[in-house]
Scaffold this active site. Sequence first.
Site, PDB file in Angstrom:
ATOM      1  N   ASP A 154       0.853  -1.176   0.000  1.00  0.00           N
ATOM      2  CA  ASP A 154       0.000   0.000   0.000  1.00  0.00           C
ATOM      3  C   ASP A 154       0.894   1.233   0.000  1.00  0.00           C
ATOM      4  OD1 ASP A 154      -2.815   1.154   0.396  1.00  0.00           O
ATOM      5  OD2 ASP A 154      -1.701   2.119   2.020  1.00  0.00           O
TER       6      ASP A 154
ATOM      7  N   HIS B 181      -5.763   4.558   6.865  1.00  0.00           N
ATOM      8  CA  HIS B 181      -5.081   5.393   5.880  1.00  0.00           C
ATOM      9  C   HIS B 181      -3.608   5.613   6.208  1.00  0.00           C
ATOM     10  CE1 HIS B 181      -8.883   5.953   3.954  1.00  0.00           C
ATOM     11  NE2 HIS B 181      -9.393   6.454   5.059  1.00  0.00           N
TER      12      HIS B 181
ATOM     13  N   ASP C  57      -3.170  -0.361   6.563  1.00  0.00           N
ATOM     14  CA  ASP C  57      -3.927  -0.774   5.378  1.00  0.00           C
ATOM     15  C   ASP C  57      -3.391  -2.082   4.805  1.00  0.00           C
ATOM     16  OD1 ASP C  57      -5.418   1.500   5.785  1.00  0.00           O
ATOM     17  OD2 ASP C  57      -4.792   2.516   3.946  1.00  0.00           O
TER      18      ASP C  57
ATOM     19  N   GLU D 285       0.823   5.629   0.561  1.00  0.00           N
ATOM     20  CA  GLU D 285       0.157   6.887   0.898  1.00  0.00           C
ATOM     21  C   GLU D 285       0.850   7.950   0.060  1.00  0.00           C
ATOM     22  OE1 GLU D 285      -2.563   6.805   2.588  1.00  0.00           O
ATOM     23  OE2 GLU D 285      -2.281   4.725   3.226  1.00  0.00           O
TER      24      GLU D 285
END
Length: 184
Positions: free
Chosen positions: A14, A157, A162, A16
């Site tokens: 994942d 988040h 995540d 960000e």
Amino acid sequence: MRKYYELGPFTIFDVETTGMSAVNDRIVEIAALRVDLDGTVSRYQTLVNPNCHISSRVSRVHHIVDDMVKDAPHFRQVGYEFLDFARNSTLVAHNARFDLAFLQESLSRNGLPLWQGKTMDSIVLLKKSHANLPSYSLQNLRAHFRLDDIMPDMQAHRAGADVEWTHKLFEISLTELLKVTDCE
């Protein structure tokens, strides 16, 4: 019955970011969880210095601010480390198109080799294993499968949290799909 990880190895990942555009925005955090064929789990996570400002609008979502990334490694270093970590595995992400677009664009921008391996989207698997759920967003699936009961105190988040939730959802969906194929 076969175990889901025997179909791997898998690297659940994942990112960000500073925004929604893989071309115009940058990665500020990447996390990965690798599951090898014997079920062994290893983790990789780092903040990334994006060389640009993180807007307060975006920071409100993932809670990553400029001060947190100012001394973090740049993507060129992180990209090499990530590719080494994920080598010879299948990448898995929740809404893989988004995460893979950022990964590939960042690799390309830094003159690194693009990801050439397989990629799977956990949403696609969940729609096959658990059809007709009202929503396949990570936060709604987290509530539906009561992941907070087994994985408390994780911040939504953030890449690490995540990834952990996506890994659990991936395990749930693949295990369910394997039940069906093992019965045939």
